[in-house]
Motif scaffolding. Structure first.
Motif, PDB file in Angstrom:
ATOM      1  N   GLY A  32       0.807  -1.212   0.000  1.00  0.00           N
ATOM      2  CA  GLY A  32       0.000   0.000   0.000  1.00  0.00           C
ATOM      3  C   GLY A  32       0.836   1.255   0.000  1.00  0.00           C
ATOM      4  N   SER A  33       1.983   1.217   0.678  1.00  0.00           N
ATOM      5  CA  SER A  33       2.858   2.393   0.696  1.00  0.00           C
ATOM      6  C   SER A  33       3.351   2.729  -0.699  1.00  0.00           C
ATOM      7  CB  SER A  33       4.045   2.148   1.630  1.00  0.00           C
ATOM      8  OG  SER A  33       3.615   2.041   2.969  1.00  0.00           O
ATOM      9  N   GLY A  34       3.643   1.697  -1.482  1.00  0.00           N
ATOM     10  CA  GLY A  34       4.050   1.938  -2.865  1.00  0.00           C
ATOM     11  C   GLY A  34       2.950   2.621  -3.658  1.00  0.00           C
ATOM     12  N   ALA A  35       1.699   2.215  -3.393  1.00  0.00           N
ATOM     13  CA  ALA A  35       0.570   2.805  -4.121  1.00  0.00           C
ATOM     14  C   ALA A  35       0.393   4.277  -3.777  1.00  0.00           C
ATOM     15  CB  ALA A  35      -0.712   2.028  -3.813  1.00  0.00           C
ATOM     16  N   ILE A  36       0.481   4.618  -2.491  1.00  0.00           N
ATOM     17  CA  ILE A  36       0.269   6.024  -2.125  1.00  0.00           C
ATOM     18  C   ILE A  36       1.465   6.886  -2.526  1.00  0.00           C
ATOM     19  CG2 ILE A  36      -1.326   5.449  -0.279  1.00  0.00           C
ATOM     20  CD1 ILE A  36       0.867   6.024   1.741  1.00  0.00           C
ATOM     21  N   ALA A  37       2.667   6.291  -2.575  1.00  0.00           N
ATOM     22  CA  ALA A  37       3.818   7.041  -3.081  1.00  0.00           C
ATOM     23  C   ALA A  37       3.584   7.428  -4.537  1.00  0.00           C
ATOM     24  CB  ALA A  37       5.083   6.205  -2.933  1.00  0.00           C
ATOM     25  N   SER A  38       3.078   6.475  -5.319  1.00  0.00           N
ATOM     26  CA  SER A  38       2.772   6.756  -6.727  1.00  0.00           C
ATOM     27  C   SER A  38       1.680   7.807  -6.851  1.00  0.00           C
ATOM     28  CB  SER A  38       2.346   5.463  -7.426  1.00  0.00           C
ATOM     29  OG  SER A  38       1.861   5.726  -8.724  1.00  0.00           O
ATOM     30  N   ALA A  39       0.632   7.682  -6.035  1.00  0.00           N
ATOM     31  CA  ALA A  39      -0.491   8.620  -6.118  1.00  0.00           C
ATOM     32  C   ALA A  39      -0.063  10.032  -5.750  1.00  0.00           C
ATOM     33  CB  ALA A  39      -1.611   8.145  -5.197  1.00  0.00           C
ATOM     34  N   TYR A  40       0.763  10.169  -4.719  1.00  0.00           N
ATOM     35  CA  TYR A  40       1.170  11.509  -4.278  1.00  0.00           C
ATOM     36  C   TYR A  40       2.140  12.145  -5.272  1.00  0.00           C
ATOM     37  CZ  TYR A  40       1.686  15.081  -0.640  1.00  0.00           C
ATOM     38  OH  TYR A  40       1.659  16.253   0.079  1.00  0.00           O
ATOM     39  N   TYR A  63       1.499  15.719  -7.444  1.00  0.00           N
ATOM     40  CA  TYR A  63       2.377  16.880  -7.625  1.00  0.00           C
ATOM     41  C   TYR A  63       2.318  17.401  -9.052  1.00  0.00           C
ATOM     42  CZ  TYR A  63       6.633  19.576  -8.352  1.00  0.00           C
ATOM     43  OH  TYR A  63       7.529  20.561  -8.708  1.00  0.00           O
ATOM     44  N   ARG A  64       2.189  16.482 -10.005  1.00  0.00           N
ATOM     45  CA  ARG A  64       2.162  16.877 -11.415  1.00  0.00           C
ATOM     46  C   ARG A  64       0.776  17.350 -11.861  1.00  0.00           C
ATOM     47  NH1 ARG A  64       6.139  13.846 -10.296  1.00  0.00           N
ATOM     48  NH2 ARG A  64       8.079  13.884 -11.511  1.00  0.00           N
ATOM     49  N   GLU A  65      -0.260  16.963 -11.138  1.00  0.00           N
ATOM     50  CA  GLU A  65      -1.609  17.290 -11.590  1.00  0.00           C
ATOM     51  C   GLU A  65      -2.289  18.379 -10.774  1.00  0.00           C
ATOM     52  OE1 GLU A  65      -3.999  13.825 -11.959  1.00  0.00           O
ATOM     53  OE2 GLU A  65      -2.600  12.805 -13.315  1.00  0.00           O
ATOM     54  N   THR A  85       3.328  19.434   1.861  1.00  0.00           N
ATOM     55  CA  THR A  85       3.424  18.582   3.049  1.00  0.00           C
ATOM     56  C   THR A  85       3.925  19.411   4.223  1.00  0.00           C
ATOM     57  OG1 THR A  85       3.955  16.666   1.672  1.00  0.00           O
ATOM     58  CG2 THR A  85       4.444  16.497   4.023  1.00  0.00           C
ATOM     59  N   PHE A  86       3.225  19.310   5.354  1.00  0.00           N
ATOM     60  CA  PHE A  86       3.678  19.940   6.593  1.00  0.00           C
ATOM     61  C   PHE A  86       4.016  18.831   7.582  1.00  0.00           C
ATOM     62  CE2 PHE A  86       2.185  22.236  10.676  1.00  0.00           C
ATOM     63  CZ  PHE A  86       3.503  22.482  11.034  1.00  0.00           C
ATOM     64  N   VAL A  87       5.284  18.710   7.929  1.00  0.00           N
ATOM     65  CA  VAL A  87       5.731  17.684   8.868  1.00  0.00           C
ATOM     66  C   VAL A  87       5.503  18.235  10.274  1.00  0.00           C
ATOM     67  CG1 VAL A  87       7.667  16.271   9.638  1.00  0.00           C
ATOM     68  CG2 VAL A  87       7.411  16.794   7.221  1.00  0.00           C
ATOM     69  N   THR A  88       4.356  17.898  10.840  1.00  0.00           N
ATOM     70  CA  THR A  88       3.984  18.384  12.166  1.00  0.00           C
ATOM     71  C   THR A  88       4.394  17.417  13.269  1.00  0.00           C
ATOM     72  OG1 THR A  88       2.112  19.002  13.534  1.00  0.00           O
ATOM     73  CG2 THR A  88       1.693  17.402  11.838  1.00  0.00           C
ATOM     74  N   GLY A  89       4.646  16.183  12.902  1.00  0.00           N
ATOM     75  CA  GLY A  89       5.185  15.170  13.820  1.00  0.00           C
ATOM     76  C   GLY A  89       6.292  14.430  13.084  1.00  0.00           C
ATOM     77  N   ALA A 127       8.486   9.977   5.164  1.00  0.00           N
ATOM     78  CA  ALA A 127       9.606  10.761   4.631  1.00  0.00           C
ATOM     79  C   ALA A 127       9.549  10.808   3.108  1.00  0.00           C
ATOM     80  CB  ALA A 127      10.927  10.162   5.106  1.00  0.00           C
ATOM     81  N   TYR A 128       9.211   9.680   2.480  1.00  0.00           N
ATOM     82  CA  TYR A 128       9.110   9.666   1.020  1.00  0.00           C
ATOM     83  C   TYR A 128       7.987  10.577   0.533  1.00  0.00           C
ATOM     84  CZ  TYR A 128      12.569   6.034   0.215  1.00  0.00           C
ATOM     85  OH  TYR A 128      13.749   5.339   0.122  1.00  0.00           O
ATOM     86  N   LEU A 129       6.865  10.557   1.225  1.00  0.00           N
ATOM     87  CA  LEU A 129       5.766  11.435   0.820  1.00  0.00           C
ATOM     88  C   LEU A 129       6.160  12.902   0.942  1.00  0.00           C
ATOM     89  CD1 LEU A 129       2.720   9.603   2.462  1.00  0.00           C
ATOM     90  CD2 LEU A 129       3.313   9.670   0.032  1.00  0.00           C
ATOM     91  N   ALA A 130       6.928  13.224   1.976  1.00  0.00           N
ATOM     92  CA  ALA A 130       7.388  14.604   2.132  1.00  0.00           C
ATOM     93  C   ALA A 130       8.208  15.051   0.932  1.00  0.00           C
ATOM     94  CB  ALA A 130       8.197  14.744   3.419  1.00  0.00           C
ATOM     95  N   ARG A 131       8.968  14.129   0.375  1.00  0.00           N
ATOM     96  CA  ARG A 131       9.784  14.477  -0.794  1.00  0.00           C
ATOM     97  C   ARG A 131       8.984  14.389  -2.089  1.00  0.00           C
ATOM     98  NH1 ARG A 131      12.813  17.837  -3.175  1.00  0.00           N
ATOM     99  NH2 ARG A 131      14.014  16.992  -4.902  1.00  0.00           N
ATOM    100  N   LEU A 132       8.124  13.391  -2.202  1.00  0.00           N
ATOM    101  CA  LEU A 132       7.374  13.204  -3.447  1.00  0.00           C
ATOM    102  C   LEU A 132       6.408  14.351  -3.702  1.00  0.00           C
ATOM    103  CD1 LEU A 132       6.671   9.389  -3.126  1.00  0.00           C
ATOM    104  CD2 LEU A 132       8.102  10.473  -4.860  1.00  0.00           C
ATOM    105  N   GLY A 133       5.909  14.965  -2.630  1.00  0.00           N
ATOM    106  CA  GLY A 133       5.061  16.142  -2.801  1.00  0.00           C
ATOM    107  C   GLY A 133       5.856  17.388  -3.105  1.00  0.00           C
TER     108      GLY A 133
END
Length: 1415
Positions: free
Chosen positions: A871-879, A883-885, A890-894, A901-907
């Motif tokens: 599932g993590s792979g799927a949401i990494a792809s979606a996020y 970014y392109r669409e 991303t706000f890292v509040t915790g 960490a990957y989502l923070a970069r992928l966004g």
């Protein structure tokens, strides 16, 4: 001699000097670490033992310490003592032993400082200021010793104030006795109202040798305890052989109020109450005198008609209940004073037992009970500087004796009424543990969950105080609040704020005690004095008239507490103060008259909810209860006033759990958005905030959930209204409609957040499916997607049902240490859990037992392992797709771990809180992998020092409200949806103003962008863009390039500029490699390095996705092309600049600023030919540009021999010498004479050339520079125009307006015509130009008239017919393609499908048109 001198004052003086020197040594080291230390370095001991401290290893040791601790302190020390690094090592070694040092210092304080703390006052103040867990015990002890000195000072001050001595100065001799009595009375009243530990100081004076002073002290004490119930003039004193006896009368109002029978206003003193009680105090020096003193005191009360009732001033005194006896045991030699305070429970109980034994004596009990004494208060005086001890005993009708009430320990019974201590008895909690504040003004009660409760570690703290408000001239006011705060606050709020800050200091001092800080603290403040409505208004906003109605009072009270929360909210949130309540009485003529309650609930450090109540009496039960004074009922509405506090509800528990994770509970973020929006409206930067009265809600928030309860991949989302905290998995989302200054009507965003209270915010299959659905929804609707990250990453799990029952097949059942063969389930367990495992059957020959050997554990629950990674792979792809669409942020509040960490970069766009890490794996796991303790914290791996300097994090913020404000600020530059209008607002900074910042030798990019303060004249020098609109991003990474967003005349733009100064790139060492070291690499200004080129490419990509117009203040000399640069990818990064500029879809302006230059490869990658449809290039008049700089050019194109040719052509002397040389060589008959003369001339010419070479080099340089001018750029057509620096703002504002208008219309044209007919932006512009010029009579010069163009564009009738023609032509082309196909059914099928999608009215119109065409 120094030793002898230290004994000048005797042995005590010498001891004091030695102790002070030890204290100074301690403080000199630990003060360095107090505020900034982030991690401890105790684990370094093993490494230290292996490390030699010889001089050659000192540098390595210091570097290791710095890298290991990641401490700013050590880094500062290393820089400060760069030439003496051994000193740093010794400081760190000393700090490493802080625990042992603390024990020594504490013992010194107890043994040597305690008898005379005032001698160590300065150092005690420094000890109390130490701010870290390691020093909490010391800080608390030092603070207590300081309070002892304050108590001694207060005692002296009170004695002086109440003494007659001050009345007999030269002036005093002429003061009459009545005036002296009045002055003494005023001073006594000041003590009654003073917000300091007056009670304790007064008790210390109960045994004063001056009888007059002693009487005044006792009377002041009585007046302070019974301030609002004392019958005026009723206090009288009498001496007895056993001691001093004081008697007084008081109103029974406080008895009724405590029982919830009255809510009348407090009065300073009662004139002639209807119902009276009496009180008596005996001041004795020994318990042996107690019986005699009580007997004498009761005789003195006989005129009240004890036991039978009586009359005083015509009103009856009921002696059957609630009379008060106070016993004051004075003298430091009494046997009770030697017993310790409540910290030692055994000795406290011994003290209680002795007092109880006396009060259980039948004779004393019968006398007291017969006189109607229901409460006995015992006060035990102790030595100077120590607070007295207090115990209260209540008559027990069941036990028929006086029994101690633990809740009233250390609290005088008359004051306990106001503290509402009965509310602190919570169901399910152990008895409250009392802790006094240092000044005894706050009473702290800690409750812990019963052990039977599964959440036995829950701990709550209740803090209670009485707020006394001194007069302006009161001389007994210790401590104050900031003058600026005081000026902006009201009289009442200053009193509350002073009390709250004292309480917060107490919590802070005890936060790191053995019991730990409470997870949920509640404060209660009761203001004794009546308040007027004017007291609630700051003096700066005082008006002549104030409404006396409830609505006005509610408004004033809410504004007051919100103002207070602004000052203490952050601190309260950090210390887990979740709620505070204020009780006050308003004295006014209208409906607002009476008792009020204000309850403030902390949501975050900057957001809170305020509920305001009235105290109302139930006519049936005569009990007081809360009634909401606002239209929306608060949570306490209808609850009895004295009902005990409720256990924490689910939301409170989750908020506490989120605080433990150092973040905000996810359901509190909508309120944070609303608070941040309100602040943005109130900022006054936008003209909208000034011109519009904002009456609507700032944010309309709707939660999104799965359409069905199962919620799996592909399940759609639906809006829902449900209570916060109703989620059953760890991700939540909202659709928010935000009313911003840019879009007052509202703009929509989608916010998705981890719920850190649900399995640490980890991602399991349902979380992945939900996150994917939210991301797809944002892409579908093309609106911004904000991700609030606080996650432990992909979820870890084990099959708990197997864990609880598995067995082990040992090699030897009698010797497990020999190993095992397999894990198995019994036949019974397997029959129950067969679906959770894959197993094979095994028969045990010896016993015949059937075992099911587990080959694989599948688990009953979904989400134990690899499926989470799936599932993590799927949401990494979606996020990444999001970014392109659409816009992602991303706000890292915790903490963001793993997939977080990957989502923070992928966004791509990322905001990080300063105290939260972005990491792939926890440091402890890495240490296990490396086999040694290398990393010491998560922040060391992924804190802002790493992530803000490597390009992952764009902005850093200190807390969550600042983070939400940064999100809203970022959105203020972004269209409301993809393809939507830019958020343009009218700028308060005039667009046509001149640029007044003029660079001299080099251009300061930040000053050129947003202006700068003139260091000499103090005048503000304006830059090109709107003042205070520039927000720099990626500031810590690749510092030779500056990127950010600003506004030009209210129009948002992206900016890329150049740092002209040399900066230092710090490459940290890796603690995992002992031979690594930190590298500091200087990077020259005006040069692209691999990191800064990548930063430029990234900024271009972000700006293009955000649909921002682009400004590049181009001032580069070129790319750095060294071996390391090429290895690190300078070519790749430079190529990405070209690619991202080529695909840029918004107006882009490249401007070489004043004193700027653009050369070589730097020009190539930003040239307008890369994207001629969108990029325009300009230069300032003094700007320069060419392939090479002039010195480099002349080395190639103006070599020394060519310079000599120029000299020979231009210099008269060389021309003359050359002519002579030619003449000599051609005319002289003698060859040897010719050679000699020619040689002489050649030497002269060589000397002349040598003399002229420097100046001709300058000439050549100047000659080369003349090829670099902006005029030549314009003449060659490589720039559009030369734009003067002073006029650049106005020019680019007008040009940007024109480009945006053209692009907006071009977009409509291309949508009407379709991609095939109008494939490029340029072709659309040519169409627009043709239509426009046709409307202007074909005059080509009109194309440059911006105002005429705007007027034409704003009137759609001028070009509407052309758009209709394009649409018709597009439809015709489409139908033609269908008609040309070989399938005869394609056209009618296509028409049928088209008609089916139309609304009925439009479909009928089309059908009519087709009928007409077909005849």
């Amino acid at each position: 001699m120094s030793l002898v001198k230290s004994y000048e004052g005797g042995r005590e003086s010498h001891a004091r000097a030695v102790v002070k020197s030890l204290f100074e040594e301690y403080l000199s080291v630990e003060e360095l670490f107090s505020d900034d230390i982030q991690v401890t370095i105790y684990n370094c001991l093993e490494w230290f033992d292996r490390c030699s401290l010889s001089h050659q290893n000192v540098l390595n040791l210091c570097a290791f310490l710095l890298l290991y601790s990641q401490s700013d302190v050590i880094e500062r020390l290393r820089l400060q003592h760069a030439k003496d690094l051994e000193k740093v090592v010794y400081i760190v070694f000393s700090h490493q032993g802080v625990k042992s040092k603390n024990k020594l210092i504490l013992r010194l304080m107890e043994a040597l400082v305690y008898p005379n703390p005032s001698a160590y006052r300065d150092q005690l103040i420094r000890f109390s200021a130490l701010n870290h867990t390691a020093y909490s015990g010391l800080a608390l002890k030092a603070s207590q010793l300081l309070e002892h000195t304050k108590l001694s000072e207060l005692r002296t001050s009170i004695a002086r104030s109440l003494s007659e001595l001050e009345m007999f100065t030269e002036e005093g001799e002429r003061i009459s006795t009545p005036r002296r009595k009045m002055a003494i009375n005023e001073r006594m009243e000041d003590l009654v109202c003073a917000p300091v530990a007056v009670e304790d100081a007064l008790v210390a004076l109960f045994d004063h040798s001056d009888p007059t002073l002693q009487r005044r002290v006792v009377e002041t004490y009585i007046r302070r305890l019974y301030q609002h119930y004392l019958v005026r003039g009723s206090v009288r004193m009498q001496w007895h052989r056993s001691g001093l006896i004081a008697l007084w009368e008081f109103s029974e109002e406080h008895i009724e109020q405590r029982n919830g029978q009255s809510a009348s206003l407090l009065k300073p003193q009662v004139e002639d109450p209807i119902g009276r009680r009496w009180g008596v105090m005996v001041v004795i020096k020994s318990l042996q005198l107690l019986s005699t003193a009580i007997e004498a005191a009761l005789k003195e009360t006989s005129h009240y008609g004890a036991g039978v009732g009586g009359v005083s001033n015509g009103n009856p005194i009921n002696s059957n209940s609630s009379n008060m006896l106070h016993i004051a045991l004075v003298g430091i030699n009494n046997q009770m004073s030697t017993l310790q305070d409540s910290g030692d429970e055994d000795q406290a109980q011994e003290r209680i037992n002795k007092l109880s034994k006396i009060l259980k004596d039948n004779t004393i009990t019968s006398h007291l009970n017969g006189a109607g004494v229901r409460v006995v208060s015992c006060i035990i005086q102790r030595d100077e500087g120590r607070s007295p001890m207090r115990h209260s005993f209540k008559w027990s009708s069941d036990k028929l004796y006086y029994e101690e009430d633990p809740m009233l320990r250390h609290v005088e019974p008359p004051l306990s009424t106001f503290l509402e201590l009965d509310k602190v008895n919570l169901e399910g909690y152990n008895d409250a543990k009392y802790t006094p504040s240092r000044d005894r003004q706050w009473h702290m009660y800690t409750l812990v969950k019963n052990k039977k409760d599964p959440r036995s570690n829950d701990q709550r703290m209740f803090l209670r105080t009485i707020v006394r408000q001194p007069s302006v001239t009161n001389g007994f006011l210790f401590g104050s609040i900031d003058n600026e705060v005081q000026a902006s606050s009201s009289f009442t709020s200053n009193s509350i704020l002073r009390s709250l800050m004292a309480a917060l200091e107490e919590i802070e001092l005890r936060a790191h005690s053995e019991t730990g800080m409470s997870g949920h603290s509640h404060m209660y403040l009761c203001i004794m004095r009546e308040q007027r409505l004017f007291d609630l208004i700051p003096s700066s906003r005082m008006t002549n008239e104030v409404g006396q109605d409830e609505k006005t009072a509610c408004t004033l009270l809410k504004h007051m507490v919100m103002n207070i929360y602004e000052h203490v909210g952050v601190r309260m949130h950090r210390l887990s103060v979740c709620q505070w309540e204020v009780k006050l009485w308003l004295d006014c003529d209208g409906q607002a008259n009476g008792a009020w309650r204000v309850v403030v609930t902390s949501v975050t450090g900057h957001t809170c909810t305020v509920d305001i109540y009235r105290e109302v009496e139930d006519p049936n039960t005569h009990q007081l209860f809360y009634r909401s004074a606002t239209p929306t009922a608060g949570p306490l509405h209808g609850i009895a006033l004295h009902e005990p506090y409720k256990p924490l509800d689910a939301i409170d528990l989750k908020r506490a759990a989120a605080r433990k994770n150092e973040t905000t509970y996810c359901y509190d973020f909508p309120l944070a958005f609303e608070t941040a929006l309100k602040k943005s409206w109130e900022s006054g930067i936008s003209h909208v905030a000034e011109s519009n009265e904002h009456n609507q809600r700032y944010a309309e928030v709707t939660e999104l959930i799965f359409a069905d309860s199962t919620g799996s991949w592909g399940t759609p989302l639906v809006p829902v209204e449900r209570p916060p905290g109703s989620n059953n998995f760890g991700v939540v989302a909202w659709n928010m409609k935000l009313s911003t200054p840019e879009f007052p009507g509202g703009r929509e965003i989608i916010v998705v957040a981890n719920d850190v209270t649900f399995k640490a915010g980890s991602f399991g299959p349902r979380e992945d499916a939900f996150f994917d659905a939210v991301t797809n929804l944002a892409c579908e609707r093309k609106i911004p997607l904000i991700y609030l990250s606080a996650t432990a990453g992909a979820r870890l799990g084990v099959a708990e049902e197997i864990k609880a029952c598995f067995h082990v097949g040992w090699s030897d059942d009698q010797s497990p240490e020999r190993g095992f063969h397999y894990i198995y389930l019994t036949e019974q367990d397997y029959s129950r859990l067969s679906s959770s495992v894959i197993a094979h059957e095994l028969k045990v020959p010896e016993s015949g037992e059937t075992r099911w050997v587990v080959d694989t554990i599948v688990g009953k629950e979904d989400g134990l392992g690899c499926e989470n990674l799936h599932g993590s792979g799927a949401i990494a792809s979606a996020y990444s797709k999001a970014y392109r669409e659409t816009f992602t942020l991303t706000f890292v509040t915790g903490r963001a771990i793993g997939i977080g960490a990957y989502l923070a970069r992928l966004g791509m766009r990322c905001i990080q809180r300063l105290d939260q890490p972005i990491i792939l794996t926890g440091y402890s796991a890495l240490n296990k992998l490396l086999g040694r303790e290398v990393y010491s914290s998560q922040m060391q791996l992924g804190g802002p020092k790493i992530m803000a300097t490597n390009g992952v994090v764009h902005l850093t913020v200190s807390d969550d409200l600042e983070g939400v404000s940064a999100i809203l600020k970022w959105l203020s530059y972004v269209p409301p949806y993809v393809g939507g209008p830019l958020p343009i607002v009218k700028s308060l900074d005039p667009p046509e103003r001149a640029v007044t910042y003029f660079p001299e030798n080099s251009c300061d990019a930040r000053a050129a962008i947003c202006g700068i303060q003139d260091t000499q004249g103090g005048k503000w020098l304006d830059g090109m863009f709107d003042r205070e609109s520039f927000v720099e991003t990626l500031e810590g990474w690749a510092k030779t390039v500056i990127t950010g967003r600003a506004k030009l005349g209210g129009i948002p733009v992206g900016i890329i500029a150049v740092e002209t100064e040399t900066v230092m790139q710090v490459i940290p060492a890796d603690p995992g490699q002992l031979d690594s070291a930190e590298r500091v690499v200087p990077q020259a200004g005006q040069v692209w390095f691999p990191d800064s080129a990548a930063k430029t490419a990234q900024a271009l990509l972000d700006f293009n996705r955000e649909e921002l117009p682009l400004f590049i203040l181009a001032n580069w000399r070129g790319f750095s092309g060294g071996q390391r640069d090429l290895f690190e990818g300078i070519l790749q990064a430079g190529s990405m600049i070209v690619e991202n500029l080529r695909t840029y879809k918004q107006p882009a302006f490249v401007y070489i600023p004043k004193a700027g230059e653009l050369r070589g490869g730097a020009w190539v990658v930003v040239d307008s030919k890369i994207n001629p449809e969108h990029i325009e290039m300009y230069a300032e008049r003094t700007a320069r540009g060419n392939v090479l700089e002039a010195p480099g050019l002349i080395e190639i194109k103006f070599k020394p021999n060519e310079l000599e040719e120029s000299m020979l052509r231009l210099d008269p002397e060389l021309i003359s010498l050359n002519a002579k040389l030619l003449k000599e060589t051609s005319a002289s008959p003698s060859p040897w004479e010719t050679a000699a003369a020619a040689e002489t001339i050649r030497r002269s010419m060589a000397a002349r050339r040598k003399q002229l070479m420097p100046i001709y080099t300058q000439v050549a340089t100047r000659f080369a520079e003349l090829h670099d001018t902006s005029a030549r750029m314009a003449a060659k057509g490589v720039i559009s125009k030369v734009v003067d620096w002073e006029e650049s703002r106005a020019f680019f504002y007008r040009r940007l307006q024109r480009r945006l208008a053209e692009d907006s219309l071009a977009k409509q044209v291309r949508e009407a015509a379709g991609e095939q007919q109008m494939p490029t932006h340029r072709s659309a512009l040519e169409c627009i130009k043709k239509w426009y010029l046709a409307s202007q009579g074909g005059d080509g010069e009109k194309w440059g008239d911006d105002e005429a163009f705007f007027a034409w564009k704003d009137d759609p009738d001028k070009y509407g017919k052309y758009l209709e023609e394009l649409k018709a032509e597009r439809a015709s082309t489409l139908l033609s393609h269908l008609a040309e196909t070989s399938d005869a059914k394609a056209l009618p099928n296509g028409l049928s499908l088209l008609l089916s999608k139309m609304d009925p009215a439009k479909r009928e119109q089309v059908m009519d048109g087709l009928r007409q065409l077909l005849g």
